[in-house]
Design a protein around this motif. Structure first.
Motif, PDB file in Angstrom:
ATOM      1  N   GLN A 108       0.916  -1.295  -0.035  1.00  0.00           N
ATOM      2  CA  GLN A 108      -0.083  -0.037  -0.203  1.00  0.00           C
ATOM      3  C   GLN A 108       1.078   1.299   0.092  1.00  0.00           C
ATOM      4  O   GLN A 108       0.759   2.244  -0.709  1.00  0.00           O
ATOM      5  CB  GLN A 108      -1.017   0.058   1.288  1.00  0.00           C
ATOM      6  CG  GLN A 108      -2.179  -0.776   1.035  1.00  0.00           C
ATOM      7  CD  GLN A 108      -2.897  -1.090   2.250  1.00  0.00           C
ATOM      8  OE1 GLN A 108      -2.506  -0.862   3.388  1.00  0.00           O
ATOM      9  NE2 GLN A 108      -4.249  -0.951   2.117  1.00  0.00           N
ATOM     10  N   LEU A 109       2.088   1.216   0.645  1.00  0.00           N
ATOM     11  CA  LEU A 109       2.660   2.355   0.807  1.00  0.00           C
ATOM     12  C   LEU A 109       3.562   2.636  -0.551  1.00  0.00           C
ATOM     13  O   LEU A 109       3.714   3.426  -1.208  1.00  0.00           O
ATOM     14  CB  LEU A 109       3.841   2.490   1.934  1.00  0.00           C
ATOM     15  CG  LEU A 109       5.066   3.440   1.996  1.00  0.00           C
ATOM     16  CD1 LEU A 109       4.317   4.769   2.436  1.00  0.00           C
ATOM     17  CD2 LEU A 109       5.693   2.889   3.296  1.00  0.00           C
ATOM     18  N   THR A 131      -7.064   7.739 -10.069  1.00  0.00           N
ATOM     19  CA  THR A 131      -5.416   8.041 -10.027  1.00  0.00           C
ATOM     20  C   THR A 131      -4.959   8.703 -11.143  1.00  0.00           C
ATOM     21  O   THR A 131      -4.298   9.534 -11.066  1.00  0.00           O
ATOM     22  CB  THR A 131      -4.796   6.505  -9.661  1.00  0.00           C
ATOM     23  OG1 THR A 131      -5.158   5.333 -10.650  1.00  0.00           O
ATOM     24  CG2 THR A 131      -5.003   5.894  -8.318  1.00  0.00           C
ATOM     25  N   GLN A 140       8.549   9.668  -5.827  1.00  0.00           N
ATOM     26  CA  GLN A 140       7.072   9.139  -6.289  1.00  0.00           C
ATOM     27  C   GLN A 140       7.494   9.108  -7.767  1.00  0.00           C
ATOM     28  O   GLN A 140       7.988  10.054  -8.300  1.00  0.00           O
ATOM     29  CB  GLN A 140       6.068   9.854  -6.013  1.00  0.00           C
ATOM     30  CG  GLN A 140       4.837   9.673  -6.297  1.00  0.00           C
ATOM     31  CD  GLN A 140       3.721  10.272  -5.538  1.00  0.00           C
ATOM     32  OE1 GLN A 140       3.979  11.590  -5.042  1.00  0.00           O
ATOM     33  NE2 GLN A 140       2.523   9.969  -5.851  1.00  0.00           N
ATOM     34  N   ASP A 199      -3.749   3.225  -7.044  1.00  0.00           N
ATOM     35  CA  ASP A 199      -4.858   2.911  -6.169  1.00  0.00           C
ATOM     36  C   ASP A 199      -4.473   2.155  -4.883  1.00  0.00           C
ATOM     37  O   ASP A 199      -3.893   1.031  -5.051  1.00  0.00           O
ATOM     38  CB  ASP A 199      -6.024   2.295  -6.748  1.00  0.00           C
ATOM     39  CG  ASP A 199      -7.000   3.245  -7.596  1.00  0.00           C
ATOM     40  OD1 ASP A 199      -7.149   4.267  -7.142  1.00  0.00           O
ATOM     41  OD2 ASP A 199      -7.433   2.498  -8.586  1.00  0.00           O
ATOM     42  N   ASN A 200      -4.113   2.648  -3.756  1.00  0.00           N
ATOM     43  CA  ASN A 200      -3.332   1.739  -2.730  1.00  0.00           C
ATOM     44  C   ASN A 200      -4.425   0.980  -1.875  1.00  0.00           C
ATOM     45  O   ASN A 200      -4.742   1.338  -0.758  1.00  0.00           O
ATOM     46  CB  ASN A 200      -2.511   3.043  -1.861  1.00  0.00           C
ATOM     47  CG  ASN A 200      -3.570   3.911  -1.237  1.00  0.00           C
ATOM     48  OD1 ASN A 200      -4.565   4.261  -2.026  1.00  0.00           O
ATOM     49  ND2 ASN A 200      -3.285   4.196   0.243  1.00  0.00           N
ATOM     50  N   THR A 221       7.555  12.930  -1.922  1.00  0.00           N
ATOM     51  CA  THR A 221       6.286  12.584  -1.056  1.00  0.00           C
ATOM     52  C   THR A 221       6.547  12.935   0.311  1.00  0.00           C
ATOM     53  O   THR A 221       7.755  13.350   0.762  1.00  0.00           O
ATOM     54  CB  THR A 221       6.216  11.033  -1.160  1.00  0.00           C
ATOM     55  OG1 THR A 221       7.122  10.385  -0.394  1.00  0.00           O
ATOM     56  CG2 THR A 221       6.097  10.391  -2.586  1.00  0.00           C
ATOM     57  N   GLN A 259       2.329   1.803  -3.306  1.00  0.00           N
ATOM     58  CA  GLN A 259       1.279   2.073  -4.442  1.00  0.00           C
ATOM     59  C   GLN A 259       0.971   3.580  -4.206  1.00  0.00           C
ATOM     60  O   GLN A 259       0.870   4.408  -5.140  1.00  0.00           O
ATOM     61  CB  GLN A 259       0.114   1.483  -4.023  1.00  0.00           C
ATOM     62  CG  GLN A 259       0.117  -0.173  -4.620  1.00  0.00           C
ATOM     63  CD  GLN A 259      -1.152  -1.072  -4.137  1.00  0.00           C
ATOM     64  OE1 GLN A 259      -1.819  -1.039  -3.280  1.00  0.00           O
ATOM     65  NE2 GLN A 259      -1.496  -1.997  -5.054  1.00  0.00           N
ATOM     66  N   LYS A 260       1.076   4.051  -2.713  1.00  0.00           N
ATOM     67  CA  LYS A 260       0.673   5.549  -2.708  1.00  0.00           C
ATOM     68  C   LYS A 260       1.845   6.363  -3.026  1.00  0.00           C
ATOM     69  O   LYS A 260       1.470   7.265  -3.568  1.00  0.00           O
ATOM     70  CB  LYS A 260       0.615   5.690  -0.823  1.00  0.00           C
ATOM     71  CG  LYS A 260       0.224   7.043  -0.564  1.00  0.00           C
ATOM     72  CD  LYS A 260      -0.409   7.078   0.990  1.00  0.00           C
ATOM     73  CE  LYS A 260      -0.948   8.255   1.529  1.00  0.00           C
ATOM     74  NZ  LYS A 260      -0.084   9.228   1.582  1.00  0.00           N
ATOM     75  N   ASP A 261       2.873   5.692  -2.911  1.00  0.00           N
ATOM     76  CA  ASP A 261       4.093   6.559  -3.529  1.00  0.00           C
ATOM     77  C   ASP A 261       4.019   6.756  -4.898  1.00  0.00           C
ATOM     78  O   ASP A 261       5.085   7.465  -5.571  1.00  0.00           O
ATOM     79  CB  ASP A 261       5.495   5.970  -3.135  1.00  0.00           C
ATOM     80  CG  ASP A 261       5.839   6.267  -1.568  1.00  0.00           C
ATOM     81  OD1 ASP A 261       5.138   6.972  -1.074  1.00  0.00           O
ATOM     82  OD2 ASP A 261       6.796   5.937  -1.067  1.00  0.00           O
TER      83      ASP A 261
END
Length: 356
Positions: A74-75, A267, A337, A83-84, A331, A77-79
């Motif tokens: 998830q991290l 996204t 990112q 979609d996280n 980020t 993906q967020k970076d």
């Protein structure tokens, strides 16, 4: 030398080291990997996230997609603007399988872009990163506000340039460009003149007089010969939303609100005809006006609720607006990112850099 530039330089050294010392492998993208499942490919996912330092080197090498791996995914993906949700699908595989050399090249291109603007940009600056669908408002070197934005489609790209913020306009009207009238509005108007009324449009003749859409013989016109100017008045359907942020420029591009809020959940947000749509524009207006006594939340809301068109507020300070294209950005977790190269500009920039 700004923190972002230093961050990029550190990342460049890190990926150069990886490119030299680590064997690159493709994470098989044949199955969608989900938390809670066991699959042989999970080992490869773990190995890549270790290389990218999202998992500790000594974390377990199991085929089970556990909570720890889900958090790391998830991290990651967020970076990377994915979609996280912890589910590893097509978008995640594209970034996971970007070679270390490709990351080095991407960083070099973006460091070069960053050098173009390293001259003094002033005390206050609004930076829109087109490739990252993000806006940053910086004051005295500090990040004061940020928000997701939407930018131009591949066909109607948001241009890259710098300008000065001059004024805010609450309850803006929208002078609809002829190209948009021809492409998408004329057919709707002709099929149903009530649409003109329902969506808050007004039609003006060459003398500036308002024309009633029900009195027009629509069969006399085509989208090309339609002679009337189209203006959308303030209201819930207005394409500009409740406020726009004006920095006069030859591209006729600006920042504005939008009634299409649902699109912010995507996204990839290249949806506009070139302008930049801001997610929480009234908050942004308050941050820019920065005068709680004169411009409280209530005062701003009152102005919007009044429905009075074109309420202009001049900006007395110098605020630079920079529309940039960075496929790499900082980020909050101080990682780098990577964004999709939505306008496909990186290859040419890299070729020029390598030739130079």
């Amino acid at each position: 030398n700004t923190p972002f530039y230093s961050q990029m330089r550190e990342a460049l050294a890190y990926y150069r080291e990886l490119a030299d010392s680590e064997q690159f492998f493709l994470v098989p993208d044949t199955v969608v990997l989900k938390p809670g499942q066991s699959h042989p490919n999970v080992r490869m996912l773990r190995a890549r996230l270790k290389q990218l330092s999202y998992l500790l080197p000594n974390s377990p090498e199991t085929e089970y997609f556990d909570d720890q791996l889900e958090a790391a995914t998830q991290l990651f993906q967020k970076d990377n603007g994915i979609d996280n949700d912890g589910v590893v699908g097509k978008q995640s595989y594209q970034v996971l399988n970007m070679t270390f050399q490709a990351r080095v090249d991407r960083l070099r291109v973006n460091m070069d872009r960053y050098r173009w603007i390293r001259q003094d940009v002033g005390q206050e600056v609004i930076v829109v990163n087109i490739a990252g669908y993000e806006l940053y408002y910086l004051r005295d070197g500090e990040l004061r506000w940020e928000t997701p934005v939407m930018v131009g489609t591949i066909d109607t790209r948001t241009p890259i340039f710098q300008a000065q913020l001059r004024y805010l306009e609450f309850n803006p009207t929208w002078n609809v460009p002829r190209s948009i009238v021809q492409r998408s509005l004329f057919g709707k108007f002709a099929a149903n003149p009530q649409y003109v009324v329902d969506k808050g449009y007004r039609l003006f003749d060459s003398n500036g007089a308002v024309v009633d859409p029900f009195t027009i013989n629509w069969s006399n016109y085509s989208s090309r010969t339609f002679p009337f100017r189209v203006v959308q008045m303030p209201g819930p359907d207005n394409a500009m939303g409740q406020v726009k942020f004006m920095f006069p420029n030859r591209h006729a591009v600006y920042l504005h609100d939008t009634p299409s809020k649902a699109l912010f959940s995507r996204t990839q947000r290249a949806f506009s005809a070139g302008c930049i749509r801001v997610k929480n524009p009234l908050d942004f207006a308050r941050a820019l006006l920065d005068d709680p006594a004169q411009w409280s939340d209530d005062r701003i809301q009152q102005l919007v609720d009044s429905g009075e068109p074109q309420q202009v507020v001049r900006i007395q300070r110098q605020i630079n607006v920079m529309l940039m294209y960075w496929t790499v950005s900082p980020t909050v977790s101080s990682r780098i990112q990577f964004h999709p190269d939505v306008y496909q500009l990186d290859a040419a920039a890299l070729a020029a850099l390598n030739a130079g």
